[in-house]
Enzyme design. Structure first.
Site, PDB file in Angstrom:
ATOM      1  N   THR A 140      -8.528  -6.613   6.452  1.00 56.01           N
ATOM      2  CA  THR A 140      -9.713  -7.176   6.973  1.00 56.01           C
ATOM      3  C   THR A 140     -10.516  -5.711   7.026  1.00 56.01           C
ATOM      4  O   THR A 140     -10.129  -4.663   6.858  1.00 56.01           O
ATOM      5  CB  THR A 140      -9.056  -7.432   8.375  1.00 56.01           C
ATOM      6  OG1 THR A 140     -10.184  -7.110   9.404  1.00 56.01           O
ATOM      7  CG2 THR A 140      -8.057  -6.093   8.901  1.00 56.01           C
ATOM      8  N   ASP A 141     -11.944  -5.768   7.496  1.00 56.13           N
ATOM      9  CA  ASP A 141     -12.715  -4.854   7.386  1.00 56.13           C
ATOM     10  C   ASP A 141     -12.382  -4.065   8.758  1.00 56.13           C
ATOM     11  O   ASP A 141     -12.890  -2.815   8.908  1.00 56.13           O
ATOM     12  CB  ASP A 141     -14.225  -5.200   7.599  1.00 56.13           C
ATOM     13  CG  ASP A 141     -14.449  -6.313   8.579  1.00 56.13           C
ATOM     14  OD1 ASP A 141     -13.463  -6.815   9.458  1.00 56.13           O
ATOM     15  OD2 ASP A 141     -15.762  -6.497   8.694  1.00 56.13           O
ATOM     16  N   GLU A 142     -11.699  -4.443   9.789  1.00 59.70           N
ATOM     17  CA  GLU A 142     -11.336  -3.923  11.189  1.00 59.70           C
ATOM     18  C   GLU A 142     -10.578  -2.570  10.779  1.00 59.70           C
ATOM     19  O   GLU A 142     -10.438  -1.840  11.556  1.00 59.70           O
ATOM     20  CB  GLU A 142     -10.613  -4.919  12.057  1.00 59.70           C
ATOM     21  CG  GLU A 142     -11.279  -5.655  12.336  1.00 59.70           C
ATOM     22  CD  GLU A 142     -11.083  -6.599  13.668  1.00 59.70           C
ATOM     23  OE1 GLU A 142     -10.468  -6.107  14.627  1.00 59.70           O
ATOM     24  OE2 GLU A 142     -11.339  -7.906  13.721  1.00 59.70           O
ATOM     25  N   TYR A 165      -3.898  -4.488  16.393  1.00 65.15           N
ATOM     26  CA  TYR A 165      -4.271  -5.552  15.305  1.00 65.15           C
ATOM     27  C   TYR A 165      -4.488  -4.627  14.145  1.00 65.15           C
ATOM     28  O   TYR A 165      -3.958  -4.909  13.104  1.00 65.15           O
ATOM     29  CB  TYR A 165      -5.191  -6.710  15.643  1.00 65.15           C
ATOM     30  CG  TYR A 165      -5.761  -7.260  14.245  1.00 65.15           C
ATOM     31  CD1 TYR A 165      -4.841  -7.909  13.465  1.00 65.15           C
ATOM     32  CD2 TYR A 165      -6.979  -7.269  13.856  1.00 65.15           C
ATOM     33  CE1 TYR A 165      -5.505  -8.579  12.194  1.00 65.15           C
ATOM     34  CE2 TYR A 165      -7.615  -7.915  12.921  1.00 65.15           C
ATOM     35  CZ  TYR A 165      -6.682  -8.528  12.015  1.00 65.15           C
ATOM     36  OH  TYR A 165      -7.109  -9.010  10.896  1.00 65.15           O
ATOM     37  N   LYS A 169      -2.705  -3.938  10.286  1.00 64.61           N
ATOM     38  CA  LYS A 169      -3.262  -4.288   8.970  1.00 64.61           C
ATOM     39  C   LYS A 169      -3.495  -3.121   7.975  1.00 64.61           C
ATOM     40  O   LYS A 169      -3.383  -2.987   7.006  1.00 64.61           O
ATOM     41  CB  LYS A 169      -4.783  -4.964   9.219  1.00 64.61           C
ATOM     42  CG  LYS A 169      -4.401  -6.323   9.787  1.00 64.61           C
ATOM     43  CD  LYS A 169      -3.595  -6.993   8.875  1.00 64.61           C
ATOM     44  CE  LYS A 169      -4.365  -7.709   7.382  1.00 64.61           C
ATOM     45  NZ  LYS A 169      -3.301  -8.690   6.694  1.00 64.61           N
TER      46      LYS A 169
END
Length: 355
Positions: A140-142, A165, A169
């Site tokens: 994810t870009d997060e 989260y 990741k």
């Protein structure tokens, strides 16, 4: 020529359940093994079109269960992995971070460690029959944290996760990277922007807006509604994964983004405008918009620069947000069986499971 057995994880969820029908139709030379624990976000109804296909098999189980993962590799002679399985809802990670560490970190470790031992003779040496095997990790870009008003995330952006989260990741990305660097495994990682489209779970922003609006309930928007995300139509994401899995350079990271930056306020305004047209009421659905207390650690802006994927592999999103959001709203209206008189027929929005 015998078919290759590819292990897919977590594909009863949103992105994976869009990927499987696309992938199995495009590649008749593959058998697909779907390993999914079917937590609240997984729903086999998402994969009804694959039931009965002799090249598709579902196995219910946990990616953290090493004995099961080893059995699957041995029983089905797995020759590739596309790893979707993850806990992904930020609010839930704030309430219960341990689940995210277990699934996203320990689960990824279990999968890649079993793959490395099954495929490789020793570090940097694959067994003869497994030289083409690849481990593709979906991220994810997060993991990059938050942006100012003008910058874009690139593959070189330093990691700065701001929620349990995104930290989980980021950790899983680092585990995959370590197996490339230490053991010479053939790995690729893709980091995507916010996905939207059919089959998304009802806890996410866009399904929540549609569901609440149709039920005549308040549509909750965090803070001032000006948090910005880069929105990517789910099938465009699937096509990007396909390209990277087959043609991406080993040990590389590819960012997949739709170049569709929108604030949460813009998203809800667009959806309400579509609903006002397709399922009109006396008053606009926009009157249901309600601002609620902001989420802890809420990143202000994400935006991806997908130049590397576009330049190296020729990827380009087929849907812009204007076309993709109409497809998405129409899919949910069909799911809810909403007539043009704004009645709900044969189903209840509150009971629908929209994984």
């Amino acid at each position: 020529m015998s078919k290759k057995n590819i292990l897919l994880t977590g594909t009863a969820g949103f992105i994976g359940s869009n990927f499987v029908p696309y992938f199995i139709d495009k590649y008749p030379e593959y058998n697909l093994i779907n390993l999914d624990l079917l937590t609240y976000a997984g729903n086999l109804d998402n994969l009804k079109e694959c039931e009965g296909n002799p090249r598709y098999k579902f196995i219910k189980g946990d990616i953290c269960n090493r004995e099961l993962v080893e059995f699957i590799f041995t029983e089905y002679d797995i020759q590739g992995v596309v790893h979707f399985a993850a806990e992904s809802h930020v609010d839930n990670s704030i309430k219960n971070p341990g689940v995210f560490i277990e699934t996203n970190v320990n689960g990824t470790f279990t999968l890649i460690d079993v793959a490395q031992k099954y495929w490789m003779q020793k570090p940097f040496t694959y067994k003869e029959n497994y030289k083409g095997c690849r481990f593709h990790h979906i991220s994810t870009d997060e993991v990059y944290g938050t942006l100012n008003e003008t910058d874009l995330f690139t593959e070189e952006t330093p990691y700065a996760p701001n929620s349990p989260y995104s930290a989980s990741k980021a950790s899983s990305d680092m585990i995959v990277r370590s197996y490339q660097e230490t053991y010479g495994m053939n790995t690729v990682i893709t980091n995507c922007s916010n996905n939207y489209g059919p089959k998304q779970h009802n806890e996410k922003l866009i399904p929540t807006i549609i569901r609440k609006a149709l039920a005549g309930e308040s549509i909750p928007i965090y803070g001032d509604g000006k948090n910005i995300r880069d929105w990517l139509y789910v099938l465009d994401h699937c096509k990007g994964i396909d390209l990277v899995y087959h043609s991406g350079k080993e040990a590389n990271v590819y960012n997949i983004g739709g170049r569709n930056e929108r604030s949460n306020l813009q998203i809800v305004d667009t959806i309400c405008t579509i609903l006002d047209s397709k399922v009109p009421k006396t008053n606009s659905y926009k009157e249901l918009i309600t601002f609620v207390e902001d989420r802890a650690g809420h990143d202000r802006r994400y935006a991806i620069d997908a130049t590397k994927l576009e330049r190296e592999l020729g990827w380009k999103a087929d849907e812009d947000f204007e076309s993709g959001i109409v497809i998405t709203v129409e899919w949910y209206l069909n799911l809810f069986q909403v007539s043009d008189t704004n009645k709900l027929e044969n189903t209840s929005i509150e009971r629908c499971h929209l994984s």
